[in-house]
Scaffold this motif. Structure first.
Motif, short mmCIF file in Angstrom:
data_model
loop_
_atom_site.label_atom_id
_atom_site.label_comp_id
_atom_site.label_asym_id
_atom_site.label_seq_id
_atom_site.Cartn_x
_atom_site.Cartn_y
_atom_site.Cartn_z
N ASP A 42 0.80 -1.23 0.00
CA ASP A 42 0.00 0.00 0.00
C ASP A 42 0.84 1.28 0.00
O ASP A 42 0.33 2.33 -0.39
N SER A 71 -2.16 7.69 -4.49
CA SER A 71 -3.30 8.57 -4.80
C SER A 71 -3.98 9.01 -3.50
O SER A 71 -3.84 8.36 -2.47
N MET A 72 -4.74 10.09 -3.60
CA MET A 72 -5.51 10.55 -2.44
C MET A 72 -6.59 9.53 -2.09
O MET A 72 -6.89 9.32 -0.92
N SER A 73 -7.17 8.90 -3.09
CA SER A 73 -8.20 7.89 -2.79
C SER A 73 -7.57 6.72 -2.03
O SER A 73 -8.20 6.16 -1.13
N GLY A 74 -6.33 6.36 -2.37
CA GLY A 74 -5.63 5.31 -1.63
C GLY A 74 -5.39 5.72 -0.20
O GLY A 74 -5.53 4.91 0.72
N ASP A 76 -7.21 7.90 1.51
CA ASP A 76 -8.51 7.89 2.17
C ASP A 76 -8.92 6.49 2.59
O ASP A 76 -9.46 6.29 3.68
N GLU A 77 -8.64 5.51 1.74
CA GLU A 77 -9.01 4.13 2.04
C GLU A 77 -8.22 3.56 3.21
O GLU A 77 -8.67 2.64 3.88
#
Length: 98
Positions: A42, A71-74, A76-77
Protein backbone atom coordinates in the motif's frame (compact mmCIF):
# COMPACT_ATOMS: atom_id res chain seq x y z
CA UNK A 1 -8.97 5.91 27.09
CA UNK A 2 -10.38 6.15 23.57
CA UNK A 3 -8.48 7.58 20.59
CA UNK A 4 -10.28 10.94 20.68
CA UNK A 5 -9.49 11.44 24.35
CA UNK A 6 -5.88 10.41 23.76
CA UNK A 7 -5.57 12.83 20.85
CA UNK A 8 -7.11 15.70 22.84
CA UNK A 9 -4.71 15.05 25.72
CA UNK A 10 -1.79 15.17 23.28
CA UNK A 11 -3.00 18.46 21.82
CA UNK A 12 -3.33 20.16 25.19
CA UNK A 13 -0.44 18.62 27.09
CA UNK A 14 2.60 20.56 28.19
CA UNK A 15 5.47 20.04 25.78
CA UNK A 16 8.45 18.35 27.35
CA UNK A 17 11.61 17.82 25.34
CA UNK A 18 13.87 14.88 26.02
CA UNK A 19 17.55 14.46 25.15
CA UNK A 20 18.18 12.60 21.90
CA UNK A 21 17.55 8.88 22.30
CA UNK A 22 19.70 6.69 20.05
CA UNK A 23 16.87 4.10 20.09
CA UNK A 24 14.51 6.39 18.12
CA UNK A 25 15.74 5.18 14.69
CA UNK A 26 15.18 1.55 15.74
CA UNK A 27 11.74 2.44 17.08
CA UNK A 28 10.90 3.97 13.71
CA UNK A 29 12.21 0.88 11.91
CA UNK A 30 9.96 -1.29 14.07
CA UNK A 31 6.92 0.82 13.18
CA UNK A 32 7.92 0.86 9.51
CA UNK A 33 8.15 -2.93 9.53
CA UNK A 34 4.77 -3.16 11.29
CA UNK A 35 3.13 -0.91 8.68
CA UNK A 36 4.64 -2.90 5.81
CA UNK A 37 3.37 -6.11 7.42
CA UNK A 38 -0.15 -4.75 8.10
CA UNK A 39 -0.51 -3.05 4.70
CA UNK A 40 1.67 -4.91 2.19
CA UNK A 41 2.01 -3.07 -1.10
CA UNK A 42 0.00 0.00 0.00
CA UNK A 43 2.89 2.42 0.58
CA UNK A 44 5.35 3.87 -1.94
CA UNK A 45 7.67 4.98 0.87
CA UNK A 46 7.67 5.25 4.65
CA UNK A 47 9.94 7.90 6.16
CA UNK A 48 10.97 8.91 9.67
CA UNK A 49 10.30 12.66 9.96
CA UNK A 50 10.26 15.26 12.69
CA UNK A 51 12.64 16.01 15.51
CA UNK A 52 13.20 12.37 16.56
CA UNK A 53 14.65 11.77 13.08
CA UNK A 54 17.49 14.27 13.66
CA UNK A 55 20.50 12.69 15.40
CA UNK A 56 21.52 14.61 18.50
CA UNK A 57 18.41 16.83 18.62
CA UNK A 58 16.26 17.03 21.75
CA UNK A 59 12.66 16.12 20.97
CA UNK A 60 9.22 15.30 22.21
CA UNK A 61 9.55 11.49 22.19
CA UNK A 62 6.97 10.73 19.52
CA UNK A 63 8.06 8.98 16.34
CA UNK A 64 6.54 10.87 13.41
CA UNK A 65 6.09 8.86 10.24
CA UNK A 66 5.26 10.03 6.72
CA UNK A 67 3.89 7.30 4.47
CA UNK A 68 3.48 7.94 0.75
CA UNK A 69 0.74 6.39 -1.35
CA UNK A 70 -0.04 6.59 -5.06
CA UNK A 71 -3.30 8.57 -4.80
CA UNK A 72 -5.51 10.55 -2.44
CA UNK A 73 -8.20 7.89 -2.79
CA UNK A 74 -5.63 5.31 -1.63
CA UNK A 75 -4.82 7.51 1.36
CA UNK A 76 -8.51 7.89 2.17
CA UNK A 77 -9.01 4.13 2.04
CA UNK A 78 -6.19 3.62 4.55
CA UNK A 79 -7.50 6.09 7.18
CA UNK A 80 -9.88 3.74 8.96
CA UNK A 81 -7.57 0.70 8.92
CA UNK A 82 -4.68 2.85 10.23
CA UNK A 83 -6.82 4.14 13.09
CA UNK A 84 -7.98 0.59 13.84
CA UNK A 85 -4.28 -0.37 14.05
CA UNK A 86 -3.90 2.33 16.77
CA UNK A 87 -2.15 4.95 14.63
CA UNK A 88 -3.10 8.62 14.86
CA UNK A 89 -3.30 10.26 11.45
CA UNK A 90 -2.87 13.92 10.54
CA UNK A 91 -6.47 13.91 9.22
CA UNK A 92 -7.66 12.70 12.64
CA UNK A 93 -5.55 15.35 14.34
CA UNK A 94 -6.78 18.16 12.09
CA UNK A 95 -10.44 17.15 12.59
CA UNK A 96 -9.97 17.36 16.36
CA UNK A 97 -9.02 21.05 16.11
CA UNK A 98 -12.46 22.06 14.81
Amino acid sequence: MDETESLNRAIHEDVELFPYNPNWPAMFQGERDRLLHLFPGDFLAIEHIGSTAVPGLSAKPIIDILAGVDSMSGADELMEPLCQAKYATSMEFNASLV
